[in-house]
Write a protein that holds these residues in place. Structure first.
Motif, PDB file in Angstrom:
ATOM      1  N   MET A 364      32.623   9.652  22.822  1.00 57.14           N
ATOM      2  CA  MET A 364      31.354  10.187  22.039  1.00 57.14           C
ATOM      3  C   MET A 364      30.579   9.339  21.891  1.00 57.14           C
ATOM      4  SD  MET A 364      31.048  12.104  18.511  1.00 57.14           S
ATOM      5  CE  MET A 364      31.502  10.854  17.594  1.00 57.14           C
ATOM      6  N   PHE A 365      30.884   7.975  21.296  1.00 58.77           N
ATOM      7  CA  PHE A 365      30.018   6.871  21.227  1.00 58.77           C
ATOM      8  C   PHE A 365      29.270   6.363  22.227  1.00 58.77           C
ATOM      9  CE2 PHE A 365      29.827   2.130  21.408  1.00 58.77           C
ATOM     10  CZ  PHE A 365      28.866   1.980  20.421  1.00 58.77           C
ATOM     11  N   SER A 366      29.956   6.364  23.467  1.00 58.35           N
ATOM     12  CA  SER A 366      29.422   5.735  24.648  1.00 58.35           C
ATOM     13  C   SER A 366      28.416   6.573  25.267  1.00 58.35           C
ATOM     14  CB  SER A 366      30.468   5.456  25.513  1.00 58.35           C
ATOM     15  OG  SER A 366      30.055   4.920  27.049  1.00 58.35           O
ATOM     16  N   ILE A 367      28.708   7.996  25.213  1.00 62.06           N
ATOM     17  CA  ILE A 367      27.669   8.973  25.900  1.00 62.06           C
ATOM     18  C   ILE A 367      26.643   9.020  24.953  1.00 62.06           C
ATOM     19  CG2 ILE A 367      27.258  11.449  26.580  1.00 62.06           C
ATOM     20  CD1 ILE A 367      29.106   9.852  28.598  1.00 62.06           C
ATOM     21  N   LEU A 368      26.818   9.237  23.576  1.00 63.37           N
ATOM     22  CA  LEU A 368      25.631   9.282  22.698  1.00 63.37           C
ATOM     23  C   LEU A 368      24.770   8.020  22.745  1.00 63.37           C
ATOM     24  CD1 LEU A 368      25.844  10.914  19.175  1.00 63.37           C
ATOM     25  CD2 LEU A 368      24.849   8.755  19.293  1.00 63.37           C
ATOM     26  N   SER A 369      25.371   6.705  22.808  1.00 63.59           N
ATOM     27  CA  SER A 369      24.434   5.657  22.651  1.00 63.59           C
ATOM     28  C   SER A 369      23.678   5.510  24.161  1.00 63.59           C
ATOM     29  CB  SER A 369      25.443   4.287  22.554  1.00 63.59           C
ATOM     30  OG  SER A 369      26.075   4.482  21.452  1.00 63.59           O
ATOM     31  N   PHE A 370      24.470   5.885  25.071  1.00 65.07           N
ATOM     32  CA  PHE A 370      23.594   5.934  26.409  1.00 65.07           C
ATOM     33  C   PHE A 370      22.661   6.747  26.390  1.00 65.07           C
ATOM     34  CE2 PHE A 370      22.742   7.743  30.656  1.00 65.07           C
ATOM     35  CZ  PHE A 370      22.545   6.501  31.453  1.00 65.07           C
ATOM     36  N   GLY A 371      22.697   8.118  26.032  1.00 64.32           N
ATOM     37  CA  GLY A 371      21.723   9.121  25.805  1.00 64.32           C
ATOM     38  C   GLY A 371      20.526   8.648  25.037  1.00 64.32           C
ATOM     39  N   ILE A 372      20.782   8.056  23.920  1.00 67.52           N
ATOM     40  CA  ILE A 372      19.697   7.788  23.092  1.00 67.52           C
ATOM     41  C   ILE A 372      18.859   6.447  23.660  1.00 67.52           C
ATOM     42  CG2 ILE A 372      19.126   6.424  20.821  1.00 67.52           C
ATOM     43  CD1 ILE A 372      21.735   7.711  19.716  1.00 67.52           C
ATOM     44  N   LEU A 373      19.610   5.685  24.228  1.00 62.48           N
ATOM     45  CA  LEU A 373      18.886   4.595  24.827  1.00 62.48           C
ATOM     46  C   LEU A 373      17.916   5.107  26.217  1.00 62.48           C
ATOM     47  CD1 LEU A 373      21.537   1.805  24.937  1.00 62.48           C
ATOM     48  CD2 LEU A 373      19.315   1.637  23.773  1.00 62.48           C
ATOM     49  N   GLN A 374      18.705   5.917  26.885  1.00 60.67           N
ATOM     50  CA  GLN A 374      17.596   6.583  27.809  1.00 60.67           C
ATOM     51  C   GLN A 374      16.555   7.405  27.428  1.00 60.67           C
ATOM     52  OE1 GLN A 374      19.225   8.714  32.013  1.00 60.67           O
ATOM     53  NE2 GLN A 374      19.673  10.088  30.186  1.00 60.67           N
ATOM     54  N   LEU A 375      16.769   8.236  26.347  1.00 57.90           N
ATOM     55  CA  LEU A 375      15.467   9.044  25.504  1.00 57.90           C
ATOM     56  C   LEU A 375      14.453   8.033  25.293  1.00 57.90           C
ATOM     57  CD1 LEU A 375      14.199  11.607  24.621  1.00 57.90           C
ATOM     58  CD2 LEU A 375      15.689  11.256  22.675  1.00 57.90           C
ATOM     59  N   LEU A 376      14.859   6.706  24.494  1.00 55.19           N
ATOM     60  CA  LEU A 376      13.895   5.866  24.136  1.00 55.19           C
ATOM     61  C   LEU A 376      13.123   5.233  25.380  1.00 55.19           C
ATOM     62  CD1 LEU A 376      15.867   4.092  21.325  1.00 55.19           C
ATOM     63  CD2 LEU A 376      13.961   5.775  21.060  1.00 55.19           C
ATOM     64  N   ILE A 377      14.086   4.753  26.397  1.00 56.06           N
ATOM     65  CA  ILE A 377      13.354   4.320  27.668  1.00 56.06           C
ATOM     66  C   ILE A 377      12.283   5.198  28.339  1.00 56.06           C
ATOM     67  CG2 ILE A 377      13.919   3.681  30.170  1.00 56.06           C
ATOM     68  CD1 ILE A 377      16.313   2.375  29.197  1.00 56.06           C
ATOM     69  N   LEU A 378      12.691   6.705  28.479  1.00 53.65           N
ATOM     70  CA  LEU A 378      11.743   7.542  29.022  1.00 53.65           C
ATOM     71  C   LEU A 378      10.415   7.795  27.964  1.00 53.65           C
ATOM     72  CD1 LEU A 378      14.064  10.189  30.154  1.00 53.65           C
ATOM     73  CD2 LEU A 378      13.038   8.481  31.403  1.00 53.65           C
ATOM     74  N   LEU A 379      10.637   7.830  26.798  1.00 49.97           N
ATOM     75  CA  LEU A 379       9.517   7.809  25.693  1.00 49.97           C
ATOM     76  C   LEU A 379       8.494   6.661  25.652  1.00 49.97           C
ATOM     77  CD1 LEU A 379      11.399   9.418  22.626  1.00 49.97           C
ATOM     78  CD2 LEU A 379       9.642  10.596  24.079  1.00 49.97           C
ATOM     79  N   ALA A 380       9.035   5.550  25.963  1.00 49.57           N
ATOM     80  CA  ALA A 380       8.510   4.183  25.840  1.00 49.57           C
ATOM     81  C   ALA A 380       7.525   3.888  27.399  1.00 49.57           C
ATOM     82  CB  ALA A 380       9.241   3.020  25.672  1.00 49.57           C
ATOM     83  N   ALA A 381       8.313   4.757  28.344  1.00 46.42           N
ATOM     84  CA  ALA A 381       7.580   4.390  29.856  1.00 46.42           C
ATOM     85  C   ALA A 381       7.016   5.744  30.449  1.00 46.42           C
ATOM     86  CB  ALA A 381       8.618   3.971  30.579  1.00 46.42           C
TER      87      ALA A 381
END
Length: 490
Positions: A364-381
């Motif tokens: 859960m920690f790995s998938i959740l962390s990956f998802g949050i980072l991906q979301l932040l990347i998309l919002l920023a870019a």
């Protein structure tokens, strides 16, 4: 080792091999059928049609994760399972699914308002029926999964693909546009649920007892949260792009994602059907588990990198030939998605290993962390370009495999050197084969000839490079094929 142990090991090996073969054949056939029907639908529908469905799909998928709540993996991870466990899962899934459908039905106006498209209100209410229908097959799917009934699961999904896609093509031909895709998804869920019920020996009763849910909720709840983020990770582009871009752009990205996931699914579904159950059964024998884990990882890499790097190589030719020029914009998006997708497929083996150890919290920690980072990347870019957003997520997907390694190391003696041999060596060979193929077809102007030359050149170059540098997995595959031929001639 005793005769009984040898027999048990042989039985497990036989079931694992049979499971991999059936998974590979069924998933390969599923993707072929999906590709053929997908091509037919894409030729009749528009990017805007697919964009409309993509905007509401994420809500349905998240609801599906809620109703399933990780029960399939939770049941598989239990040492012993009785009828009361499956019965509790059955009634819990239906109850949660019904409540969620009512909530989403009432939320449809808010979804349409978020995207600024009124037509999404009735469309979403229809699409959401798919996950509710699917709730009737979750317990039976868990039964088939735990008992390694890969053949039965394969028949169920293949039948559902054929039936639902035939209806989808007919509706598209009759001019139902995105309504036809919505009906297709509902029919797929209904067919799989019915066939899971047919093949499973479990039959629900009205003796309802939810106590077994509490016994697996600690493990399965983490799977549930993880599944929510997996669906978010796979569909976050539609969620973000639908807010800032036109439906046509969402449709083009969604089409690229569809073909990338189709390429990934051939391998991930094949591996998922056996990896967690097999590793869980031998977790007390650490040396054997390491050998099995490395072999599955190497086999996955051997298949994943040439398949997805190859699809990236011919993405432009493939889109133009199969879907026509109206989908040409999706080719540029397909390239980075396939490269990142190859690393996601390999990471999936680590995820299954961690689940086999009962460490759903780490999963859960790995998938959740990956998802949050991906979301932040998309919002920023998102204000730059869609292609730039995708390229950044590829870097994240590549680097995340090291996160999986760090999470797995406390439970298995697996080193960075092992990773280079089992994973990156195949990635390098696949990249070299793609480079050879690129030079072979770069001067050819005819797209049909370019496609054929690229596929055969890359395939031949990859086999030759493996024979020269990494022959182990290739020789095992060839030997297995020879054994099958010998059995047929006997």
């Amino acid at each position: 080792m005793s005769t009984q142990d040898e027999s048990a090991n042989g039985s497990l090996k036989s079931r694992t091999t049979k499971g991999l073969v059936w998974s590979g054949l069924s998933n390969g056939l599923q993707q072929i059928l999906g590709a053929l029907f997908g091509i037919a639908l894409a030729r009749m529908l528009t990017p805007s049609d697919y964009g409309m469905i993509a905007m509401v799909t994420i809500f349905s998928l998240i609801a599906s994760a809620f109703q399933e709540s990780g029960f399939v993996n939770g049941i598989a991870n239990k040492s012993t399972v009785a009828h009361r466990d499956y019965n509790a899962v059955f009634w819990c899934s239906i109850s949660v699914g019904t409540i969620l459908y009512i909530l989403l039905f009432l939320s449809a106006p808010l979804i349409a308002s978020y995207y600024g498209i009124p037509e999404l209100k009735p469309l979403s209410r229809l699409v959401f029926l798919g996950f509710w229908t699917g709730s009737f097959g979750i317990a039976h799917n868990a039964y088939l999964f735990r008992n390694l009934m890969v053949k039965e699961r394969a028949i169920s999904t293949l039948t559902a693909i054929i039936v639902s896609n035939i209806v989808g093509v007919i509706l598209a031909y009759l001019g139902f546009s995105y309504w036809g895709i919505a009906i297709q998804t509902i029919l797929y869920a209904a067919t799989t649920s019915a066939l899971f019920f047919y093949f499973s020996k479990f039959r629900p009763s009205f003796n309802i007892d939810f106590k077994p849910i509490r016994e697996i909720i600690g493990f399965s709840s983490k799977i549930f949260i993880t599944n929510v983020f997996i669906h978010l990770n796979n569909n976050v582009y539609s969620l973000i792009l639908g807010k800032f871009y036109k439906p046509e752009d969402v449709g083009n990205v969604n089409q690229a994602i569809k073909w990338n996931l189709m390429g990934q699914s051939v391998i991930t579904n094949m591996v998922n059907n056996v990896t967690q159950p097999v590793l869980q059964k031998i977790q007390t024998d650490q040396d054997r588990q390491l050998r099995v884990f490395r072999k599955i990882l190497a086999f996955t890499s051997f298949i994943a990198f040439p398949s997805l790097f190859g699809l990236a190589l011919v993405s432009n030719e493939f889109i133009l030939i199969a879907l026509t020029a109206k989908w040409s914009d999706s080719a540029a998006y397909l390239q980075p998605l396939c490269i990142g997708g190859a690393f996601l497929v390999v990471s999936n083996v680590f995820a299954n290993f961690i689940l086999s150890k009962g460490k759903s919290n780490l999963y859960m920690f790995s998938i959740l962390s990956f998802g949050i980072l991906q979301l932040l990347i998309l919002l920023a870019a998102h204000s730059y370009s869609i292609l730039f957003m995708l390229q950044l997520t590829v870097l994240l997907q590549f680097s995340w495999i090291f996160v999986w390694l760090s999470l797995a190391k406390p439970y298995i003696k697996y080193s960075l050197k092992n990773m280079f041999h089992d994973i990156f060596s195949y990635a390098i060979l696949a990249a070299l084969a793609a480079l050879v193929a690129h030079f072979a077809f770069s001067l050819i102007t005819n797209i049909y000839l370019r496609f054929i030359v690229a596929v055969f050149t890359m395939g031949g170059a990859y086999i030759a490079l493996n024979k020269l540098f990494l022959p182990a997995i290739l020789d095992e595959v060839l030997e297995y094929v020879k054994n099958i031929k010998r059995k047929k001639t006997v």
